[in-house]
Design a protein around this motif. Structure first.
Motif, PDB file in Angstrom:
ATOM      1  N   LEU A 146     -19.699  12.769 101.594  1.00 50.98           N
ATOM      2  CA  LEU A 146     -18.879  13.176 100.448  1.00 50.98           C
ATOM      3  C   LEU A 146     -19.291  12.423  99.186  1.00 50.98           C
ATOM      4  N   LEU A 147     -19.555  11.124  99.330  1.00 51.96           N
ATOM      5  CA  LEU A 147     -20.009  10.332  98.191  1.00 51.96           C
ATOM      6  C   LEU A 147     -21.360  10.823  97.686  1.00 51.96           C
ATOM      7  N   LEU A 148     -22.225  11.235  98.612  1.00 51.36           N
ATOM      8  CA  LEU A 148     -23.534  11.764  98.213  1.00 51.36           C
ATOM      9  C   LEU A 148     -23.376  13.063  97.432  1.00 51.36           C
ATOM     10  N   LEU A 149     -22.447  13.914  97.850  1.00 51.81           N
ATOM     11  CA  LEU A 149     -22.176  15.149  97.112  1.00 51.81           C
ATOM     12  C   LEU A 149     -21.652  14.842  95.716  1.00 51.81           C
ATOM     13  N   ALA A 150     -20.782  13.814  95.622  1.00 48.36           N
ATOM     14  CA  ALA A 150     -20.269  13.409  94.310  1.00 48.36           C
ATOM     15  C   ALA A 150     -21.404  12.912  93.419  1.00 48.36           C
ATOM     16  N   ALA A 151     -22.353  12.167  94.006  1.00 49.02           N
ATOM     17  CA  ALA A 151     -23.492  11.668  93.237  1.00 49.02           C
ATOM     18  C   ALA A 151     -24.370  12.821  92.744  1.00 49.02           C
ATOM     19  N   LEU A 152     -24.583  13.812  93.592  1.00 51.14           N
ATOM     20  CA  LEU A 152     -25.383  14.979  93.187  1.00 51.14           C
ATOM     21  C   LEU A 152     -24.676  15.764  92.083  1.00 51.14           C
ATOM     22  N   ALA A 153     -23.343  15.887  92.201  1.00 46.50           N
ATOM     23  CA  ALA A 153     -22.578  16.586  91.167  1.00 46.50           C
ATOM     24  C   ALA A 153     -22.680  15.859  89.828  1.00 46.50           C
ATOM     25  N   LEU A 154     -22.580  14.524  89.873  1.00 48.33           N
ATOM     26  CA  LEU A 154     -22.700  13.742  88.638  1.00 48.33           C
ATOM     27  C   LEU A 154     -24.099  13.879  88.041  1.00 48.33           C
ATOM     28  N   LEU A 155     -25.122  13.922  88.893  1.00 45.51           N
ATOM     29  CA  LEU A 155     -26.493  14.088  88.419  1.00 45.51           C
ATOM     30  C   LEU A 155     -26.650  15.411  87.663  1.00 45.51           C
ATOM     31  N   LEU A 156     -26.071  16.471  88.198  1.00 44.85           N
ATOM     32  CA  LEU A 156     -26.135  17.773  87.537  1.00 44.85           C
ATOM     33  C   LEU A 156     -25.408  17.753  86.192  1.00 44.85           C
ATOM     34  N   VAL A 157     -24.234  17.107  86.174  1.00 44.76           N
ATOM     35  CA  VAL A 157     -23.476  16.990  84.922  1.00 44.76           C
ATOM     36  C   VAL A 157     -24.283  16.207  83.899  1.00 44.76           C
ATOM     37  N   TRP A 158     -24.935  15.141  84.327  1.00 43.27           N
ATOM     38  CA  TRP A 158     -25.730  14.313  83.411  1.00 43.27           C
ATOM     39  C   TRP A 158     -26.914  15.090  82.858  1.00 43.27           C
ATOM     40  N   ILE A 159     -27.535  15.904  83.701  1.00 42.81           N
ATOM     41  CA  ILE A 159     -28.701  16.679  83.269  1.00 42.81           C
ATOM     42  C   ILE A 159     -28.318  17.714  82.207  1.00 42.81           C
ATOM     43  N   PHE A 160     -27.208  18.403  82.439  1.00 40.80           N
ATOM     44  CA  PHE A 160     -26.846  19.541  81.582  1.00 40.80           C
ATOM     45  C   PHE A 160     -25.939  19.161  80.407  1.00 40.80           C
ATOM     46  N   PHE A 161     -25.183  18.054  80.535  1.00 39.63           N
ATOM     47  CA  PHE A 161     -24.170  17.777  79.517  1.00 39.63           C
ATOM     48  C   PHE A 161     -24.276  16.391  78.884  1.00 39.63           C
ATOM     49  N   TYR A 162     -25.279  15.593  79.258  1.00 36.87           N
ATOM     50  CA  TYR A 162     -25.307  14.208  78.777  1.00 36.87           C
ATOM     51  C   TYR A 162     -25.353  14.122  77.257  1.00 36.87           C
ATOM     52  N   ASN A 163     -26.250  14.872  76.625  1.00 37.13           N
ATOM     53  CA  ASN A 163     -26.379  14.802  75.166  1.00 37.13           C
ATOM     54  C   ASN A 163     -25.088  15.220  74.459  1.00 37.13           C
ATOM     55  N   LYS A 164     -24.468  16.277  74.964  1.00 36.88           N
ATOM     56  CA  LYS A 164     -23.212  16.734  74.377  1.00 36.88           C
ATOM     57  C   LYS A 164     -22.106  15.696  74.567  1.00 36.88           C
ATOM     58  N   MET A 165     -22.078  15.067  75.748  1.00 39.83           N
ATOM     59  CA  MET A 165     -21.084  14.023  75.995  1.00 39.83           C
ATOM     60  C   MET A 165     -21.324  12.837  75.079  1.00 39.83           C
ATOM     61  N   LEU A 166     -22.594  12.485  74.858  1.00 39.27           N
ATOM     62  CA  LEU A 166     -22.921  11.345  74.002  1.00 39.27           C
ATOM     63  C   LEU A 166     -22.484  11.598  72.567  1.00 39.27           C
ATOM     64  N   ILE A 167     -22.779  12.778  72.036  1.00 34.69           N
ATOM     65  CA  ILE A 167     -22.379  13.118  70.664  1.00 34.69           C
ATOM     66  C   ILE A 167     -20.860  13.164  70.545  1.00 34.69           C
ATOM     67  N   THR A 168     -20.196  13.742  71.531  1.00 31.91           N
ATOM     68  CA  THR A 168     -18.737  13.818  71.515  1.00 31.91           C
ATOM     69  C   THR A 168     -18.120  12.429  71.517  1.00 31.91           C
ATOM     70  N   ASN A 169     -18.678  11.529  72.315  1.00 30.34           N
ATOM     71  CA  ASN A 169     -18.164  10.157  72.378  1.00 30.34           C
ATOM     72  C   ASN A 169     -18.369   9.412  71.066  1.00 30.34           C
ATOM     73  N   LEU A 170     -19.536   9.650  70.430  1.00 31.44           N
ATOM     74  CA  LEU A 170     -19.862   8.919  69.207  1.00 31.44           C
ATOM     75  C   LEU A 170     -19.083   9.438  68.003  1.00 31.44           C
ATOM     76  N   HIS A 171     -18.964  10.770  67.872  1.00 32.57           N
ATOM     77  CA  HIS A 171     -18.295  11.323  66.687  1.00 32.57           C
ATOM     78  C   HIS A 171     -17.755  12.709  67.027  1.00 32.57           C
ATOM     79  N   LEU A 172     -16.459  12.773  67.288  1.00 30.72           N
ATOM     80  CA  LEU A 172     -15.830  14.018  67.724  1.00 30.72           C
ATOM     81  C   LEU A 172     -15.953  15.117  66.668  1.00 30.72           C
ATOM     82  N   THR A 173     -15.709  14.777  65.417  1.00 26.41           N
ATOM     83  CA  THR A 173     -15.756  15.777  64.344  1.00 26.41           C
ATOM     84  C   THR A 173     -17.168  16.335  64.169  1.00 26.41           C
ATOM     85  N   PHE A 174     -18.157  15.460  64.209  1.00 24.48           N
ATOM     86  CA  PHE A 174     -19.544  15.907  64.085  1.00 24.48           C
ATOM     87  C   PHE A 174     -19.915  16.825  65.255  1.00 24.48           C
ATOM     88  N   ALA A 175     -19.445  16.462  66.449  1.00 24.42           N
ATOM     89  CA  ALA A 175     -19.729  17.294  67.624  1.00 24.42           C
ATOM     90  C   ALA A 175     -19.159  18.699  67.455  1.00 24.42           C
TER      91      ALA A 175
END
Length: 281
Positions: A146-175
């Motif tokens: 189950l933990l391995l599945l969670a790690a794979l899910a997080l990897l997919l999220v990081w691949i597809f959404f990392y840049n968007k998450m980073l911009i959102t964290n840094l400046h919500l209005t700019f995002a």
């Protein structure tokens, strides 16, 4: 698992690695510590450490609701409740006027109290107290999967959404101005955090789960100059403290989760000292 155990005996001819329960614990750490190190960078950068703490402490409510609904496997009830709670907290935070820590505090206090009331009134509180401290030495191969599945899910999220998450964290209005759907980006982060925290509760213990997420990232942030350094060093610190804490707990007979947190704390203190010296010289 026998072939995996045989391979581990070959490469790890040490006393602490000989019992099967220690092999399972080591496999769990190999899977989950990089997971904590990665997710912790987003938690710290987004100033949401209180959120992960609230999710962890609300696990008792998930267990209580599972008992009432007749769900035999506590993990299913905990994950389900944590996902609902995480989605609700982020929704209220984004649409309400109160500060994030106030909203999280309200939901956290209410859910923890509700869980204690439901479990104590049904006579089941003592049965589930082990979730307070956790026990990695009792982890089973199915839970590692189950933990391995969670790690794979997080990897997919990081691949597809990392840049968007980073911009959102840094400046919500700019995002938002860049067309990023910040509501759903924050929800994805919240749901992944909730699922990871809840799946790890059984072996880490809800009293120390937040420390395992926050401390490696906090230590890494003291010494990192780029986001790549921040992420990589957080994973390395989490992994190293997990291995050292597990070995140390075996020899001194202490709770593994808490021992790992102590090692993390020492590493954070050393990083803080190093960053202080670096600034002055």
């Amino acid at each position: 698992m026998e072939s995996i155990y045989s391979f581990m005996n070959l490469i790890l001819p040490f006393e602490w690695a000989s019992p099967d329960f220690m092999k399972n614990a080591l496999l769990a750490i190999i899977v989950v510590c990089p997971l904590f190190g990665t997710l912790g960078t987003a938690v710290v950068s987004n100033k949401m450490s209180f959120f992960s703490d609230a999710i962890g402490h609300s696990s008792l409510t998930g267990i209580a609701l599972g008992v009432i609904l007749g769900i035999r496997e506590p993990t299913v009830a905990m994950v389900g409740f944590s996902l609902i709670l995480g989605f609700t907290i982020i929704s209220v935070k984004l649409k309400g006027k109160a500060s994030a820590d106030t909203i999280i505090g309200v939901f956290s206090s209410a859910s923890v109290a509700l869980g204690i009331v439901l479990l104590s009134s049904s006579g089941n509180f003592g049965k589930y107290q082990r979730y307070l401290v956790g026990d990695i030495l009792s982890i089973r191969p199915g839970e590692i999967a189950l933990l391995l599945l969670a790690a794979l899910a997080l990897l997919l999220v990081w691949i597809f959404f990392y840049n968007k998450m980073l911009i959102t964290n840094l400046h919500l209005t700019f995002a938002k101005s860049r067309g990023i759907r910040t509501f759903w980006i924050e929800q994805i982060f919240a749901l992944v955090t909730a699922a990871t925290v809840t799946l790890s509760i059984r072996w880490t213990g809800l009293l120390v789960i937040n420390s395992l997420l926050v401390l490696p990232a906090a230590a890494s942030r003291l010494l990192s100059r780029t986001s790549r350094q921040y992420l990589c060093s957080s994973i390395v610190i989490s992994f190293a403290s997990g291995i050292l804490g597990l070995i140390l707990s075996y020899y001194i007979g202490s709770a593994s989760g808490a021992t790992i947190v102590i090692v993390n704390t020492v590493i954070f203190a050393l990083c803080f000292l190093a960053s202080t010296i670096k600034r002055h010289f």
